[in-house]
Design a protein around this motif. Structure first.
Motif, short mmCIF file in Angstrom:
data_model
loop_
_atom_site.label_atom_id
_atom_site.label_comp_id
_atom_site.label_asym_id
_atom_site.label_seq_id
_atom_site.Cartn_x
_atom_site.Cartn_y
_atom_site.Cartn_z
N VAL A 178 40.06 65.32 41.00
CA VAL A 178 38.97 65.32 41.98
C VAL A 178 38.16 64.04 41.76
O VAL A 178 37.64 63.81 40.66
CB VAL A 178 38.06 66.55 41.81
CG1 VAL A 178 36.95 66.52 42.85
CG2 VAL A 178 38.87 67.83 41.93
N THR A 179 38.08 63.21 42.79
CA THR A 179 37.44 61.91 42.68
C THR A 179 36.21 61.86 43.56
O THR A 179 36.29 62.18 44.76
CB THR A 179 38.41 60.79 43.10
OG1 THR A 179 39.59 60.88 42.29
CG2 THR A 179 37.77 59.42 42.89
N GLN A 180 35.10 61.45 42.98
CA GLN A 180 33.86 61.33 43.75
C GLN A 180 33.40 59.87 43.78
O GLN A 180 33.47 59.17 42.76
CB GLN A 180 32.75 62.17 43.12
CG GLN A 180 32.94 63.66 43.30
CD GLN A 180 31.74 64.45 42.83
OE1 GLN A 180 31.84 65.22 41.87
NE2 GLN A 180 30.61 64.27 43.49
N THR A 181 32.91 59.45 44.93
CA THR A 181 32.31 58.12 45.06
C THR A 181 31.05 58.20 45.93
O THR A 181 30.99 59.03 46.84
CB THR A 181 33.30 57.12 45.71
OG1 THR A 181 33.74 57.66 46.96
CG2 THR A 181 34.48 56.84 44.80
N PRO A 182 30.05 57.37 45.65
CA PRO A 182 29.96 56.51 44.47
C PRO A 182 29.60 57.31 43.22
O PRO A 182 29.25 58.48 43.32
CB PRO A 182 28.83 55.55 44.85
CG PRO A 182 27.93 56.38 45.72
CD PRO A 182 28.84 57.29 46.50
N ARG A 183 29.66 56.71 42.05
CA ARG A 183 29.26 57.39 40.83
C ARG A 183 27.74 57.41 40.69
O ARG A 183 27.17 58.35 40.12
CB ARG A 183 29.87 56.69 39.61
CG ARG A 183 31.38 56.79 39.51
CD ARG A 183 31.83 58.24 39.21
NE ARG A 183 31.16 58.81 38.06
CZ ARG A 183 31.54 58.62 36.80
NH1 ARG A 183 32.59 57.84 36.53
NH2 ARG A 183 30.89 59.19 35.79
N GLY A 188 34.77 67.08 39.98
CA GLY A 188 34.74 65.63 39.91
C GLY A 188 33.71 65.19 38.88
O GLY A 188 33.03 66.02 38.26
N GLN A 189 33.59 63.88 38.71
CA GLN A 189 32.66 63.33 37.73
C GLN A 189 31.22 63.32 38.22
O GLN A 189 30.30 63.11 37.45
CB GLN A 189 33.09 61.92 37.34
CG GLN A 189 34.39 61.88 36.56
CD GLN A 189 34.84 60.47 36.30
OE1 GLN A 189 34.99 59.66 37.22
NE2 GLN A 189 35.07 60.14 35.04
N GLY A 190 31.04 63.55 39.51
CA GLY A 190 29.70 63.63 40.05
C GLY A 190 29.16 62.31 40.57
O GLY A 190 29.64 61.23 40.20
N THR A 191 28.16 62.41 41.42
CA THR A 191 27.39 61.25 41.88
C THR A 191 25.97 61.44 41.39
O THR A 191 25.33 62.44 41.72
CB THR A 191 27.39 61.13 43.41
OG1 THR A 191 28.71 60.86 43.87
CG2 THR A 191 26.44 60.01 43.86
N ARG A 192 25.49 60.49 40.60
CA ARG A 192 24.10 60.55 40.11
C ARG A 192 23.22 59.94 41.19
O ARG A 192 23.27 58.73 41.44
CB ARG A 192 23.97 59.78 38.80
CG ARG A 192 22.55 59.63 38.29
CD ARG A 192 21.94 60.93 37.85
NE ARG A 192 22.64 61.53 36.72
CZ ARG A 192 22.34 62.73 36.22
NH1 ARG A 192 21.37 63.43 36.74
NH2 ARG A 192 23.02 63.19 35.19
N LEU A 193 22.43 60.76 41.87
CA LEU A 193 21.59 60.32 43.00
C LEU A 193 20.14 60.20 42.56
O LEU A 193 19.59 61.13 41.96
CB LEU A 193 21.69 61.31 44.16
CG LEU A 193 20.76 61.05 45.34
CD1 LEU A 193 21.16 59.78 46.07
CD2 LEU A 193 20.77 62.23 46.31
#
Lengths: 114, 111
Positions: A4-9, A106-111
């Protein structure tokens, strides 16, 4: 690598901006999820999609708008966010919606909303 | 009100020590999962327990589901620095589509 790939990080946006988070899964799963992880709070389920259809909206404000064009892709469209929306946004997928099914995150998006 | 209470919330120990993490609730769960989340990563499933009283072992990790299916524990033997991370429990309730997560226990194992 969970598949599972998330963008952006990482994403920093102003309160008047519009941005989108993207999630893609290569596992052939049917269900996809958006979670919010804030400091000092438990993981909160936001949205659930099963076979591209939204099956759960956990009372999420309309400034968060999900989109699931197919079973492999999930988006979270963001507009006019508030500073308290700053968090780690996690996407997950699972083979089915059975609650004891393993969820792959996924690795998540830090917002950060400024 | 927090549906799943995890304790302790933070733990810092030396390599080689043993520890137990608890996940408690007043509600009954049809199944319970344990995840580990490392910094900068998403949670990764460690185990799912389904039957009351069930015990599962994963190398140095032992998971137990309470007889009444309201609580669970995770015991780590001879902790290693690689065990450092956030340990999350998550419960599934029959009749609900939601998987409820606890706040997690942040473990630091010092060399």
């Amino acid at each position: 690598e969970t598949g599972v790939t998330q963008t952006p990080r990482h994403l920093v946006m102003g309160m008047t901006n519009k941005k989108s988070l993207k999630c893609e899964q290569h596992l052939g799963h049917n269900a996809m999820y958006w979670y919010k992880q804030s400091a000092k709070k438990p993981l909160e389920l936001m949205f659930v999609y099963n076979f591209k259809e939204q099956t759960e909206n956990n009372s999420v404000p309309s400034r968060f708008s999900p989109e699931c064009p197919n079973s492999s892709h999930l988006f979270l469209h963001l507009h006019t966010l508030q500073p308290e929306d700053s968090a780690l946004y996690l996407c997950a997928s699972s083979q089915g919606q059975a609650l004891n099914t393993e969820a792959f995150f996924g690795q998540g998006t830090r917002l950060t909303v400024v | 009100t927090q549906l799943l209470e995890q304790s302790p919330q933070f733990l810092s120990i030396q390599e080689g020590e043993n520890l137990t993490v608890y996940c408690n609730s007043s509600s009954v769960f049809s199944s319970l999962q344990w995840y580990r989340q490392e910094p900068g990563e998403g949670p990764v499933l460690l185990v799912t327990v389904v039957t009351g009283g069930e015990v599962k072992k994963l190398k140095r990790l032992t998971f137990q589901f309470g007889d009444a299916r309201k609580d669970s524990s995770l015991h780590i033997t001879a902790a290693q620095p690689g065990d450092t991370g956030l340990y999350l429990c998550a419960g599934a309730q029959g009749g609900s589509e939601k998987l409820v997560f606890g706040k997690g226990m942040k473990l630091t194992v010092n060399p």
